[in-house]
Design a protein around this motif. Structure first.
Motif, PDB file in Angstrom:
ATOM      1  N   ASN A  19       0.828  -1.213   0.000  1.00  0.00           N
ATOM      2  CA  ASN A  19       0.000   0.000   0.000  1.00  0.00           C
ATOM      3  C   ASN A  19       0.856   1.253   0.000  1.00  0.00           C
ATOM      4  N   THR A  48      -8.556   7.009  -2.107  1.00  0.00           N
ATOM      5  CA  THR A  48      -9.033   5.639  -1.892  1.00  0.00           C
ATOM      6  C   THR A  48      -7.970   4.807  -1.177  1.00  0.00           C
ATOM      7  N   GLU A  51      -7.422   5.930   2.574  1.00  0.00           N
ATOM      8  CA  GLU A  51      -8.495   5.532   3.501  1.00  0.00           C
ATOM      9  C   GLU A  51      -8.194   4.212   4.195  1.00  0.00           C
ATOM     10  N   ARG A  52      -7.394   3.363   3.549  1.00  0.00           N
ATOM     11  CA  ARG A  52      -7.092   2.035   4.086  1.00  0.00           C
ATOM     12  C   ARG A  52      -5.764   1.974   4.842  1.00  0.00           C
ATOM     13  N   MET A  53      -5.133   3.124   5.021  1.00  0.00           N
ATOM     14  CA  MET A  53      -3.788   3.137   5.582  1.00  0.00           C
ATOM     15  C   MET A  53      -3.724   3.896   6.899  1.00  0.00           C
ATOM     16  N   SER A  54      -2.712   3.576   7.676  1.00  0.00           N
ATOM     17  CA  SER A  54      -2.488   4.292   8.936  1.00  0.00           C
ATOM     18  C   SER A  54      -1.839   5.642   8.647  1.00  0.00           C
TER      19      SER A  54
END
Length: 83
Positions: A19, A48, A51-54
């Motif tokens: 990612n 996008t 949104e899925r990452m720290s």
């Protein structure tokens, strides 16, 4: 979490495997997009992915993108002085 992203011609568009690599590449492509429309399209991908990452991963990707941009600018400066 050391990752090397290169702007060398052979590696610039290597398929990201994480990612962080994907976000770094997306940020780089958004910054260097030839048109505002393409930049905006790429920024949708950036959002996008982010949104899925720290926050730590995002900060690292931003730092890697900044390094890429510095390297690109150095290459451009060298090509202007040698060309």
């Amino acid at each position: 979490m050391q990752q090397n992203i290169s702007v060398e011609k052979d590696e610039a568009y290597k398929k990201p495997t994480t990612n962080v690599e994907a976000l770094t590449l997306a940020l780089y492509l958004a910054i260097t997009a030839p048109t505002d429309e393409k930049a905006q399209q790429t920024m949708e991908t950036v959002h996008t992915l982010a949104e899925r990452m720290s926050e730590t991963e995002i900060a690292y990707a931003k730092a890697q993108t900044q390094k890429l941009m510095i390297k690109l600018m150095d290459q451009l400066k060298q090509s202007k002085t040698h060309g």
